[in-house]
Design a protein around this motif. Structure first.
Motif, PDB file in Angstrom:
ATOM      1  N   VAL A   1       0.886  -1.048  -0.085  1.00  0.00           N
ATOM      2  CA  VAL A   1       0.102  -0.042  -0.052  1.00  0.00           C
ATOM      3  C   VAL A   1       0.698   1.414   0.001  1.00  0.00           C
ATOM      4  O   VAL A   1       1.816   1.109   0.530  1.00  0.00           O
ATOM      5  N   GLU A   2       0.502   2.273  -0.770  1.00  0.00           N
ATOM      6  CA  GLU A   2       1.017   3.713  -0.652  1.00  0.00           C
ATOM      7  C   GLU A   2       0.284   4.613   0.298  1.00  0.00           C
ATOM      8  O   GLU A   2      -0.830   5.012  -0.124  1.00  0.00           O
ATOM      9  N   PHE A   3       0.723   4.736   1.412  1.00  0.00           N
ATOM     10  CA  PHE A   3       0.208   6.003   2.357  1.00  0.00           C
ATOM     11  C   PHE A   3       0.438   7.269   1.888  1.00  0.00           C
ATOM     12  O   PHE A   3       1.545   7.590   1.226  1.00  0.00           O
ATOM     13  N   THR A   4      -0.187   8.227   2.041  1.00  0.00           N
ATOM     14  CA  THR A   4       0.256   9.516   1.970  1.00  0.00           C
ATOM     15  C   THR A   4       0.223  10.425   3.227  1.00  0.00           C
ATOM     16  O   THR A   4       0.735  11.835   3.082  1.00  0.00           O
ATOM     17  N   GLU A   5      -0.648   9.745   4.264  1.00  0.00           N
ATOM     18  CA  GLU A   5      -0.756  10.745   5.609  1.00  0.00           C
ATOM     19  C   GLU A   5      -1.084   9.690   6.634  1.00  0.00           C
ATOM     20  O   GLU A   5      -1.500   8.634   6.236  1.00  0.00           O
ATOM     21  N   PRO A   6      -0.745   9.939   8.006  1.00  0.00           N
ATOM     22  CA  PRO A   6      -1.314   9.054   8.795  1.00  0.00           C
ATOM     23  C   PRO A   6      -2.919   9.071   9.004  1.00  0.00           C
ATOM     24  O   PRO A   6      -3.619  10.006   8.383  1.00  0.00           O
ATOM     25  N   GLY A   7      -3.462   7.789   9.445  1.00  0.00           N
ATOM     26  CA  GLY A   7      -4.839   7.810   9.716  1.00  0.00           C
ATOM     27  C   GLY A   7      -5.284   6.928   8.517  1.00  0.00           C
ATOM     28  O   GLY A   7      -6.412   6.760   8.283  1.00  0.00           O
ATOM     29  N   GLN A   8      -4.471   6.358   7.646  1.00  0.00           N
ATOM     30  CA  GLN A   8      -5.085   5.302   6.603  1.00  0.00           C
ATOM     31  C   GLN A   8      -4.719   3.876   6.933  1.00  0.00           C
ATOM     32  O   GLN A   8      -3.707   3.590   7.631  1.00  0.00           O
ATOM     33  N   LYS A   9      -5.460   3.191   6.107  1.00  0.00           N
ATOM     34  CA  LYS A   9      -5.428   1.751   6.331  1.00  0.00           C
ATOM     35  C   LYS A   9      -5.801   0.757   5.040  1.00  0.00           C
ATOM     36  O   LYS A   9      -6.617   1.275   4.405  1.00  0.00           O
ATOM     37  N   ALA A  10      -4.967  -0.266   5.048  1.00  0.00           N
ATOM     38  CA  ALA A  10      -5.521  -1.144   3.989  1.00  0.00           C
ATOM     39  C   ALA A  10      -5.696  -2.531   4.632  1.00  0.00           C
ATOM     40  O   ALA A  10      -4.919  -3.075   5.203  1.00  0.00           O
ATOM     41  N   THR A  11      -6.971  -3.102   4.013  1.00  0.00           N
ATOM     42  CA  THR A  11      -7.473  -4.469   4.731  1.00  0.00           C
ATOM     43  C   THR A  11      -7.457  -5.451   3.767  1.00  0.00           C
ATOM     44  O   THR A  11      -8.122  -5.183   2.805  1.00  0.00           O
ATOM     45  N   TYR A  12      -6.827  -6.589   3.824  1.00  0.00           N
ATOM     46  CA  TYR A  12      -7.020  -7.818   2.896  1.00  0.00           C
ATOM     47  C   TYR A  12      -7.748  -8.898   3.762  1.00  0.00           C
ATOM     48  O   TYR A  12      -7.279  -9.126   4.971  1.00  0.00           O
ATOM     49  N   THR A  13      -8.522  -9.467   2.827  1.00  0.00           N
ATOM     50  CA  THR A  13      -9.358 -10.579   3.818  1.00  0.00           C
ATOM     51  C   THR A  13      -9.109 -12.067   2.937  1.00  0.00           C
ATOM     52  O   THR A  13      -9.457 -12.104   1.701  1.00  0.00           O
ATOM     53  N   PHE A  14      -8.840 -13.119   3.680  1.00  0.00           N
ATOM     54  CA  PHE A  14      -8.607 -14.312   3.123  1.00  0.00           C
ATOM     55  C   PHE A  14      -9.293 -15.340   3.925  1.00  0.00           C
ATOM     56  O   PHE A  14      -9.684 -15.065   4.796  1.00  0.00           O
ATOM     57  N   TYR A  15      -8.891 -16.394   3.536  1.00  0.00           N
ATOM     58  CA  TYR A  15      -9.495 -17.765   4.308  1.00  0.00           C
ATOM     59  C   TYR A  15      -8.364 -18.772   4.619  1.00  0.00           C
ATOM     60  O   TYR A  15      -7.659 -19.036   3.525  1.00  0.00           O
ATOM     61  N   ALA A  16      -8.236 -19.353   5.542  1.00  0.00           N
ATOM     62  CA  ALA A  16      -7.609 -20.674   5.660  1.00  0.00           C
ATOM     63  C   ALA A  16      -8.638 -21.905   5.709  1.00  0.00           C
ATOM     64  O   ALA A  16      -9.716 -21.817   6.394  1.00  0.00           O
ATOM     65  N   ARG A  17      -8.317 -22.791   4.839  1.00  0.00           N
ATOM     66  CA  ARG A  17      -9.481 -23.753   4.660  1.00  0.00           C
ATOM     67  C   ARG A  17      -8.681 -25.128   4.950  1.00  0.00           C
ATOM     68  O   ARG A  17      -7.839 -25.444   4.271  1.00  0.00           O
ATOM     69  N   ASN A  18      -9.439 -25.979   5.608  1.00  0.00           N
ATOM     70  CA  ASN A  18      -9.039 -27.385   5.958  1.00  0.00           C
ATOM     71  C   ASN A  18      -9.544 -28.389   4.815  1.00  0.00           C
ATOM     72  O   ASN A  18     -10.562 -28.631   4.974  1.00  0.00           O
ATOM     73  N   GLU A  19      -8.304 -28.532   4.014  1.00  0.00           N
ATOM     74  CA  GLU A  19      -8.625 -29.644   2.923  1.00  0.00           C
ATOM     75  C   GLU A  19      -8.358 -30.907   3.138  1.00  0.00           C
ATOM     76  O   GLU A  19      -8.212 -31.975   2.454  1.00  0.00           O
ATOM     77  N   GLY A  20      -7.730 -31.439   4.352  1.00  0.00           N
ATOM     78  CA  GLY A  20      -7.079 -32.434   4.921  1.00  0.00           C
ATOM     79  C   GLY A  20      -8.217 -33.353   5.370  1.00  0.00           C
ATOM     80  O   GLY A  20      -9.315 -32.927   5.427  1.00  0.00           O
ATOM     81  N   GLU A  21      -7.849 -34.314   5.900  1.00  0.00           N
ATOM     82  CA  GLU A  21      -8.597 -35.542   6.798  1.00  0.00           C
ATOM     83  C   GLU A  21      -8.620 -35.418   8.003  1.00  0.00           C
ATOM     84  O   GLU A  21      -9.340 -36.081   8.850  1.00  0.00           O
ATOM     85  N   TYR A  22      -7.996 -34.407   8.823  1.00  0.00           N
ATOM     86  CA  TYR A  22      -8.107 -34.171  10.131  1.00  0.00           C
ATOM     87  C   TYR A  22      -8.561 -32.783  10.649  1.00  0.00           C
ATOM     88  O   TYR A  22      -8.266 -31.703   9.833  1.00  0.00           O
ATOM     89  N   THR A  23      -8.924 -32.761  11.847  1.00  0.00           N
ATOM     90  CA  THR A  23      -8.987 -31.481  12.427  1.00  0.00           C
ATOM     91  C   THR A  23      -7.768 -30.729  12.484  1.00  0.00           C
ATOM     92  O   THR A  23      -6.835 -31.383  12.919  1.00  0.00           O
TER      93      THR A  23
END
Length: 215
Positions: free
Chosen positions: A91-113
């Motif tokens: 992200v390119e900030f220009t001044e204080p008070g700015q924020k960038a938020t990315y949202t992903f997921y962790a997905r359990n594709e296996g056979e175990y908890t």
């Protein structure tokens, strides 16, 4: 048919032992069957991946949501080849008070908890801390380093979170088979943060999420 054959063979052995005992009462004869088994799960069946979707395993690029207003950001790329990684967050900030938020997921594709055990911040490759700021275009280094402390990278996985410079050790955090949980990554320049007198760059070390098959 194979299962039936096994049952018949066992019954025949029992009958033979009983007949021997009755016919030769003066003798005793003990038949002992010693057996053991080891279970060695295939490590490939324990598999937690990154995903851009909550409902399925997808690896589409993820764009950031910025505030206030639109900021220049880089699309984050997901790769689950080998060790799962997310790269390209910027992200390119220009001044204080700015924020960038990315949202992903962790997905359990296996056979175990799977159990989330820790969130760890590594040092940057070229330094001895998880964050490094470099002045450019004549910016005063002392102001840059002060501003540097006010720019953070935070990671939240479900209800667990950690921020730049801290590591989280976690227990009791469960991700069931075929389930997903949200990962929110925020890069933020604090609203009351120090201002530098020129441009500078910020480099963060890798953040690792460790899942285990045991809690």
């Amino acid at each position: 048919m194979e299962k039936s054959s096994r049952v018949i063979a066992v019954v025949a052995l029992c009958v033979a032992v009983v007949g021997l005992t009755l016919g030769f009462a003066a003798f005793s004869n003990t038949l002992t069957i010693e057996s053991s088994a080891n279970v060695k799960p295939d490590a490939s069946t324990f598999n937690v991946d990154f995903s851009s979707s909550e409902s399925a395993l997808e690896t589409n690029p993820v764009t950031a949501v910025t505030e206030p207003g639109e900021l220049t950001t880089g699309p984050a790329t997901i790769s689950n080849v080998g060790s799962p990684t997310i790269s390209g967050l910027s992200v390119e900030f220009t001044e204080p008070g700015q924020k960038a938020t990315y949202t992903f997921y962790a997905r359990n594709e296996g056979e175990y908890t799977a159990f989330l055990k820790s969130i760890n911040y590594a040092n940057v490759a070229s330094g001895n801390s998880p964050r490094k700021c470099t002045a450019t275009d004549g910016a005063t280094d002392s102001l840059v380093q002060a501003a540097c402390e006010d720019i953070t990278l935070s990671v939240k996985v479900g209800s667990e979170s950690a921020v730049t410079g801290t590591n989280a050790s976690i227990t009791g955090h469960t991700l069931n088979k075929d389930a997903s949980e949200k990962i929110v990554v925020e890069i933020e320049y604090a609203a009351d943060g120090t201002r530098a007198d020129g441009e500078f760059s910020v480099e963060f070390g890798d953040v690792s999420l460790t899942y285990s098959s045991v809690d």
